[in-house]
Design a protein around this motif. Sequence first.
Motif, PDB file in Angstrom:
ATOM      1  N   MET A 148      30.973  44.357  38.025  1.00  0.00           N
ATOM      2  CA  MET A 148      30.046  43.432  37.372  1.00  0.00           C
ATOM      3  C   MET A 148      30.732  42.110  37.044  1.00  0.00           C
ATOM      4  O   MET A 148      30.133  41.035  37.202  1.00  0.00           O
ATOM      5  N   TYR A 149      31.983  42.186  36.625  1.00  0.00           N
ATOM      6  CA  TYR A 149      32.714  40.950  36.309  1.00  0.00           C
ATOM      7  C   TYR A 149      32.855  40.083  37.567  1.00  0.00           C
ATOM      8  O   TYR A 149      32.650  38.861  37.516  1.00  0.00           O
ATOM      9  N   LYS A 150      33.190  40.678  38.687  1.00  0.00           N
ATOM     10  CA  LYS A 150      33.349  39.912  39.925  1.00  0.00           C
ATOM     11  C   LYS A 150      32.037  39.259  40.336  1.00  0.00           C
ATOM     12  O   LYS A 150      32.011  38.111  40.796  1.00  0.00           O
ATOM     13  N   ILE A 151      30.930  39.992  40.169  1.00  0.00           N
ATOM     14  CA  ILE A 151      29.626  39.424  40.509  1.00  0.00           C
ATOM     15  C   ILE A 151      29.303  38.252  39.605  1.00  0.00           C
ATOM     16  O   ILE A 151      28.929  37.163  40.066  1.00  0.00           O
ATOM     17  N   ALA A 152      29.462  38.445  38.298  1.00  0.00           N
ATOM     18  CA  ALA A 152      29.129  37.394  37.334  1.00  0.00           C
ATOM     19  C   ALA A 152      30.049  36.186  37.486  1.00  0.00           C
ATOM     20  O   ALA A 152      29.598  35.033  37.446  1.00  0.00           O
ATOM     21  N   ASN A 153      31.314  36.425  37.676  1.00  0.00           N
ATOM     22  CA  ASN A 153      32.284  35.332  37.690  1.00  0.00           C
ATOM     23  C   ASN A 153      32.258  34.517  38.971  1.00  0.00           C
ATOM     24  O   ASN A 153      32.674  33.359  38.980  1.00  0.00           O
ATOM     25  N   ASN A 154      31.734  35.110  40.048  1.00  0.00           N
ATOM     26  CA  ASN A 154      31.775  34.431  41.355  1.00  0.00           C
ATOM     27  C   ASN A 154      30.430  33.899  41.825  1.00  0.00           C
ATOM     28  O   ASN A 154      30.365  33.203  42.840  1.00  0.00           O
ATOM     29  N   THR A 155      29.355  34.224  41.105  1.00  0.00           N
ATOM     30  CA  THR A 155      28.037  33.770  41.524  1.00  0.00           C
ATOM     31  C   THR A 155      27.711  32.415  40.920  1.00  0.00           C
ATOM     32  O   THR A 155      27.881  32.206  39.723  1.00  0.00           O
ATOM     33  N   TRP A 161      17.874  32.686  36.417  1.00  0.00           N
ATOM     34  CA  TRP A 161      17.033  32.891  37.590  1.00  0.00           C
ATOM     35  C   TRP A 161      17.782  32.530  38.874  1.00  0.00           C
ATOM     36  O   TRP A 161      17.702  33.246  39.866  1.00  0.00           O
ATOM     37  N   LYS A 162      18.524  31.420  38.834  1.00  0.00           N
ATOM     38  CA  LYS A 162      19.322  31.049  40.000  1.00  0.00           C
ATOM     39  C   LYS A 162      20.465  32.033  40.219  1.00  0.00           C
ATOM     40  O   LYS A 162      20.828  32.335  41.351  1.00  0.00           O
ATOM     41  N   PHE A 163      21.023  32.530  39.104  1.00  0.00           N
ATOM     42  CA  PHE A 163      22.062  33.557  39.221  1.00  0.00           C
ATOM     43  C   PHE A 163      21.531  34.788  39.942  1.00  0.00           C
ATOM     44  O   PHE A 163      22.169  35.313  40.852  1.00  0.00           O
ATOM     45  N   GLU A 164      20.337  35.248  39.555  1.00  0.00           N
ATOM     46  CA  GLU A 164      19.799  36.461  40.160  1.00  0.00           C
ATOM     47  C   GLU A 164      19.582  36.268  41.662  1.00  0.00           C
ATOM     48  O   GLU A 164      19.878  37.163  42.458  1.00  0.00           O
ATOM     49  N   VAL A 165      19.072  35.118  42.055  1.00  0.00           N
ATOM     50  CA  VAL A 165      18.856  34.836  43.476  1.00  0.00           C
ATOM     51  C   VAL A 165      20.184  34.799  44.227  1.00  0.00           C
ATOM     52  O   VAL A 165      20.314  35.373  45.323  1.00  0.00           O
ATOM     53  N   ASN A 166      21.187  34.158  43.638  1.00  0.00           N
ATOM     54  CA  ASN A 166      22.467  33.974  44.321  1.00  0.00           C
ATOM     55  C   ASN A 166      23.360  35.212  44.275  1.00  0.00           C
ATOM     56  O   ASN A 166      24.248  35.369  45.121  1.00  0.00           O
ATOM     57  N   SER A 167      23.145  36.075  43.284  1.00  0.00           N
ATOM     58  CA  SER A 167      24.049  37.219  43.098  1.00  0.00           C
ATOM     59  C   SER A 167      24.024  38.176  44.283  1.00  0.00           C
ATOM     60  O   SER A 167      25.046  38.802  44.596  1.00  0.00           O
ATOM     61  N   VAL A 168      22.876  38.296  44.956  1.00  0.00           N
ATOM     62  CA  VAL A 168      22.812  39.220  46.094  1.00  0.00           C
ATOM     63  C   VAL A 168      23.758  38.780  47.209  1.00  0.00           C
ATOM     64  O   VAL A 168      24.291  39.622  47.941  1.00  0.00           O
ATOM     65  N   ASN A 169      23.971  37.483  47.329  1.00  0.00           N
ATOM     66  CA  ASN A 169      24.888  36.990  48.359  1.00  0.00           C
ATOM     67  C   ASN A 169      26.315  37.449  48.088  1.00  0.00           C
ATOM     68  O   ASN A 169      27.046  37.825  49.014  1.00  0.00           O
ATOM     69  N   ILE A 170      26.715  37.422  46.818  1.00  0.00           N
ATOM     70  CA  ILE A 170      28.057  37.877  46.440  1.00  0.00           C
ATOM     71  C   ILE A 170      28.192  39.378  46.660  1.00  0.00           C
ATOM     72  O   ILE A 170      29.194  39.858  47.210  1.00  0.00           O
TER      73      ILE A 170
END
Length: 238
Positions: A148-155, A161-170
């Motif tokens: 979870m940290y890697k997803i949050a820190n790199n997205t 809302w933009k985080f949720e859209v971009n998080s799938v790419n990470i």
Amino acid sequence: MIGYLFYSHHEYSDAWPIMKGQADKYLKGKRKVLFTNEIGNHDFSDWEVVLYDDSLPYQKRVASCLKKIDDEYVILHHEDMIFVDKPNFEVIEQQLLPLIEKNEIDIVKFCKASYSGTEHEKVGENLFRNPKNLSYAVQPALIRKEVMYKIANNTKGSNIWKFEVNSVNIVNFLNYNSVYYYNGSEKKRGMFHWDSSIYPYLNSGILKGKWDYSMYRQELTTLMEQYGINPNERGVHE
């Protein structure tokens, strides 16, 4: 041990009595942590409270808080993802957690979501692979804190809302194995989501800043009466 994490902001503190009350009722004996920018005069003496810098974007707030806790495995909620019944800890702790401990899977979402009518690949008992465009979502999921940290820190993204859209790419880039739990008994809510049979909660009790009576009128009406909250103070989305 799993850390049950609750992200919020003081602007939503009117929802805390319900959030905390239901969590205390259904997560007895579990470790509960609140991520917020300030606590005010609210009593969370029986929880751990981790403060974040309000100037940071959403995902950096989450990442900064994750660095301050010791839990190896976590489930992240928001204040409006309110429990309506007791989770099935037997399934969560005896079936799902061992799969993450053995690195067989990385993310287990507790509810099904689908933007199409296609069937998803079954990968285990009541477990299905998330499609690439839904490999991560801002919803409760069992996950290793490091992941979870890697997803949050790199997205990237300037808001949730933009985080949720971009998080799938990470998630897809890092090749995380993302699945969801679904046994077929769950009720469909709206066009794209189902309830969870093992983690009964409101998918989003607040919509566009107002209590979401369009989706959860019955549940929220009961909770408002139970906790003595006037829904009109925040407003109601019909």
